[in-house]
Design an enzyme around this catalytic site. Sequence first.
Site, mmCIF file in Angstrom:
data_model
loop_
_atom_site.group_PDB
_atom_site.id
_atom_site.type_symbol
_atom_site.label_atom_id
_atom_site.label_comp_id
_atom_site.label_asym_id
_atom_site.label_seq_id
_atom_site.Cartn_x
_atom_site.Cartn_y
_atom_site.Cartn_z
ATOM 1 N N ARG A 48 -20.493 2.345 5.033
ATOM 2 C CA ARG A 48 -20.763 4.256 4.511
ATOM 3 C C ARG A 48 -20.121 4.692 3.828
ATOM 4 O O ARG A 48 -19.117 3.605 3.040
ATOM 5 C CB ARG A 48 -20.358 4.049 6.068
ATOM 6 C CG ARG A 48 -18.691 4.014 6.388
ATOM 7 C CD ARG A 48 -17.995 5.176 7.458
ATOM 8 N NE ARG A 48 -17.288 4.097 7.960
ATOM 9 C CZ ARG A 48 -15.723 5.300 7.278
ATOM 10 N NH1 ARG A 48 -16.159 5.834 6.532
ATOM 11 N NH2 ARG A 48 -15.158 5.011 7.855
ATOM 12 N N TYR B 76 2.320 -10.026 1.082
ATOM 13 C CA TYR B 76 2.382 -8.771 0.195
ATOM 14 C C TYR B 76 3.054 -10.042 -1.018
ATOM 15 O O TYR B 76 3.545 -11.023 -0.263
ATOM 16 C CB TYR B 76 3.216 -8.162 0.202
ATOM 17 C CG TYR B 76 3.158 -6.861 0.693
ATOM 18 C CD1 TYR B 76 2.130 -6.684 0.779
ATOM 19 C CD2 TYR B 76 3.811 -6.706 1.761
ATOM 20 C CE1 TYR B 76 2.012 -5.332 1.157
ATOM 21 C CE2 TYR B 76 3.843 -5.469 2.411
ATOM 22 C CZ TYR B 76 2.217 -5.310 2.479
ATOM 23 O OH TYR B 76 2.343 -3.331 3.422
ATOM 24 N N GLU C 125 -8.696 -1.741 -0.032
ATOM 25 C CA GLU C 125 -7.810 -2.544 0.949
ATOM 26 C C GLU C 125 -8.558 -2.863 1.761
ATOM 27 O O GLU C 125 -9.447 -2.844 2.857
ATOM 28 C CB GLU C 125 -7.469 -0.504 1.840
ATOM 29 C CG GLU C 125 -6.792 0.107 0.768
ATOM 30 C CD GLU C 125 -6.202 0.810 2.553
ATOM 31 O OE1 GLU C 125 -5.280 0.911 2.660
ATOM 32 O OE2 GLU C 125 -7.433 2.112 2.262
ATOM 33 N N ASN D 75 -3.761 -4.666 0.010
ATOM 34 C CA ASN D 75 -4.360 -4.555 -1.126
ATOM 35 C C ASN D 75 -4.419 -4.786 -2.333
ATOM 36 O O ASN D 75 -3.312 -5.222 -3.469
ATOM 37 C CB ASN D 75 -3.955 -3.169 -0.847
ATOM 38 C CG ASN D 75 -3.097 -2.013 0.917
ATOM 39 O OD1 ASN D 75 -4.791 -2.145 1.728
ATOM 40 N ND2 ASN D 75 -2.500 -1.239 0.386
ATOM 41 N N THR E 295 -3.478 -3.638 5.926
ATOM 42 C CA THR E 295 -4.621 -3.741 4.865
ATOM 43 C C THR E 295 -3.911 -4.331 3.724
ATOM 44 O O THR E 295 -2.360 -4.376 3.798
ATOM 45 C CB THR E 295 -5.189 -2.426 4.667
ATOM 46 O OG1 THR E 295 -4.068 -1.892 4.001
ATOM 47 C CG2 THR E 295 -6.504 -1.617 5.358
ATOM 48 N N PHE F 3 -11.697 13.145 6.758
ATOM 49 C CA PHE F 3 -12.220 13.524 8.279
ATOM 50 C C PHE F 3 -11.203 14.234 8.975
ATOM 51 O O PHE F 3 -9.894 14.666 8.303
ATOM 52 C CB PHE F 3 -11.754 11.897 9.305
ATOM 53 C CG PHE F 3 -12.815 10.897 8.880
ATOM 54 C CD1 PHE F 3 -13.851 11.020 10.007
ATOM 55 C CD2 PHE F 3 -12.765 9.340 8.435
ATOM 56 C CE1 PHE F 3 -15.197 9.874 10.271
ATOM 57 C CE2 PHE F 3 -13.619 8.971 7.948
ATOM 58 C CZ PHE F 3 -14.730 8.765 9.312
ATOM 59 N N GLY G 260 0.984 -0.742 0.002
ATOM 60 C CA GLY G 260 -0.377 0.246 -0.130
ATOM 61 C C GLY G 260 0.345 1.013 0.305
ATOM 62 O O GLY G 260 1.890 1.213 -0.965
HETATM 63 N N1 RBF Z 1 -9.578 6.515 4.838
HETATM 64 C C1 RBF Z 1 -9.991 7.477 4.576
HETATM 65 O O1 RBF Z 1 -9.686 9.339 4.112
HETATM 66 N N2 RBF Z 1 -11.255 8.188 4.685
HETATM 67 C C2 RBF Z 1 -12.042 6.739 5.159
HETATM 68 O O2 RBF Z 1 -13.592 7.283 5.372
HETATM 69 C C3 RBF Z 1 -11.235 4.891 5.458
HETATM 70 N N3 RBF Z 1 -12.534 4.434 5.756
HETATM 71 C C4 RBF Z 1 -11.703 3.658 6.448
HETATM 72 C C5 RBF Z 1 -12.196 2.457 6.113
HETATM 73 C C6 RBF Z 1 -11.408 1.342 6.403
HETATM 74 C C7 RBF Z 1 -12.535 0.190 7.367
HETATM 75 C C8 RBF Z 1 -10.141 0.541 6.544
HETATM 76 C C9 RBF Z 1 -9.421 -0.467 6.526
HETATM 77 C C10 RBF Z 1 -9.509 1.635 5.682
HETATM 78 C C11 RBF Z 1 -10.415 3.276 5.717
HETATM 79 N N4 RBF Z 1 -9.521 4.107 5.208
HETATM 80 C C12 RBF Z 1 -10.741 5.047 5.261
HETATM 81 C C13 RBF Z 1 -7.834 4.074 4.316
HETATM 82 C C14 RBF Z 1 -7.187 4.338 5.520
HETATM 83 O O3 RBF Z 1 -6.974 5.903 5.275
HETATM 84 C C15 RBF Z 1 -6.299 3.301 4.998
HETATM 85 O O4 RBF Z 1 -6.455 1.826 5.278
HETATM 86 C C16 RBF Z 1 -4.655 3.436 5.876
HETATM 87 O O5 RBF Z 1 -4.146 4.699 4.933
HETATM 88 C C17 RBF Z 1 -3.610 3.027 5.311
HETATM 89 O O6 RBF Z 1 -3.206 3.054 3.785
HETATM 90 MG MG MG Z 2 -3.045 0.296 4.227
#
Ligand code: RBF
Ligand code: MG
Length: 521
Positions: free
Chosen positions: A434, A421, A396, A337, A335, A439, A323
């Site tokens: 959702r 990986y 992810e 990816n 995660t 955020f 990632g």
């Molecule tokens: N990133 C966001 O910017 N907004 C989100 O609403 C958001 N929701 C996520 C929900 C889950 C269940 C996961 C696993 C990741 C989510 N992410 C979201 C991504 C998150 O920013 C990302 O996994 C990490 O930054 C790693 O790349």
């Molecule tokens: Mg990730």
Amino acid sequence: MLRLLPRGVLCLAALGCTGARGARLARVRPPRAPCRASAAASAGGAPPPPDETAAAHADRVVRLHRDLAAAAVGGEGGAGVARAAHNARQAAVFDAAVDWFASAAATPPDVEPRLRRIAAAALPADGARAAPPPRVLDVGCGAGALVPFLRERAPALDLLGLDLSAKMAAACAARHGARVLCADVVDWADAEAAAGRGGAFDAVVFNACFGNMHSPRLALRAACTAARPSGGRVVIAHPLGRAFVSRLRAEDAAVVPHELPADARALAELAEGLPLRLVALDDEAPADGAGGGGDGFYCALLERWLPRPLPRVMLLRGEVSRGYGRGSAQLGVPTANLREQDFAGELAHVPTGVYAGWAVIEGAAGRAGEVVHRAVVNVGYSPTFAGAENAQKIVEAHLLPGGPSGRENGGGALFAPASFYGAQMRLLLCAFVRPEHKFESFPLLLAAIHKDVDEAARVLSEDELAPFARDPFLLMGLAPDGTVGLRAGRGSGASGPVRALFKTVDFALARSAAAMQKSTP
Ligand code: RBF
Ligand code: MG
């Protein structure tokens, strides 16, 4: 009687209907300063008799709209103009009419029982005495017509009113001691979600205002964002009924640009893609048949339903890529990816957001030892990482310990990212949790992810979704049409990387196929 409708009734495929209905061009008038005195005078007229009938009341409200239209209060409005212009007109019109709406005449005795019914839809009997007290968002609260009836059901109610008209908002606050903001629900709900306060309300009510929204679709989406993810209620109501709203629209479509959704199908179209289901629809036509006499009644009760099963289950298989090095490092949420570039354009059509489903990492434990994990999956760009968003859409998957209970198939700790990986991952997504949000801070993102994990874990164990854990695609790598041996693909392409796979299958078909698998030893 409330009409109960089956689960999933809102999952009909349909075109988005934003602006489709009532997208009539607004009448363009030279903007004039609101003329509050004359509008209020003609609208209110002589003080109404205290026992004014609903029909007389309806006529009075129609005259009020007609007078305001004739006075060209507030300039342009309607679905054909920008939301800001429409909102400015709503504000001007209702500022001008505040005296009447804040008077006792605005709620004649005939109408009271209907407001009581609407309050009952928002606050079921068993929830009214709940601790903490129920939180209700009264959208377009006006001068507070519904507030006493909500409080009747839940005296300790935690109420927030929203209104575009500052004078109406002030009148509601003054008359009822209520907390009221002068705001558009669409912008307000987005801001709340960004601040990590989405999903806070037990009920979101549009009473006698839904036809006034610039976009009913955006308003409903905002209500979804504000309502509690599991079981939060969204009520769309008018105490005088749907025909009455048509009558107002006929007077001035710039102020009331939309009809109320005419039936379950229209509600389904409006809610298409939103995590909502229709619980009940009361649409009582006026006895006179002519419409708009004021003795109709309309109340649609929808419920947030998390997650929303996907109309078509998504199957993906591809190589787990590195990632952006943020997941474990910054959030502690590892995660696995899959990258958009490995697919042939199919991910472009997958809405960004959080999904629940199941995942298998191939090879690590050998075929016999493959574990089907619960997966909470974000599809998108990680907009919270402003300036460092993903360059492309990625899928992810955050994997939870194996099996529906978390203890099956060996359970155990989460995979460490390093171990997957380069492996192939099979992923089955069956529900939408959702939308992806930007955020305001990382702690808020992390809190939301933890909530996603809890909610996904809960719903994946429910009957609706649990059978997918035994889908042949996950257990054997078989594509639904049986024509693609997914495993065979791995070694077959000496000439280049294996193309990732993306397929969708009808939810009900896939579910029954997976359920059959379960009964086979
Ligand atoms: N990133 C966001 O910017 N907004 C989100 O609403 C958001 N929701 C996520 C929900 C889950 C269940 C996961 C696993 C990741 C989510 N992410 C979201 C991504 C998150 O920013 C990302 O996994 C990490 O930054 C790693 O790349
Ligand atoms: Mg990730």
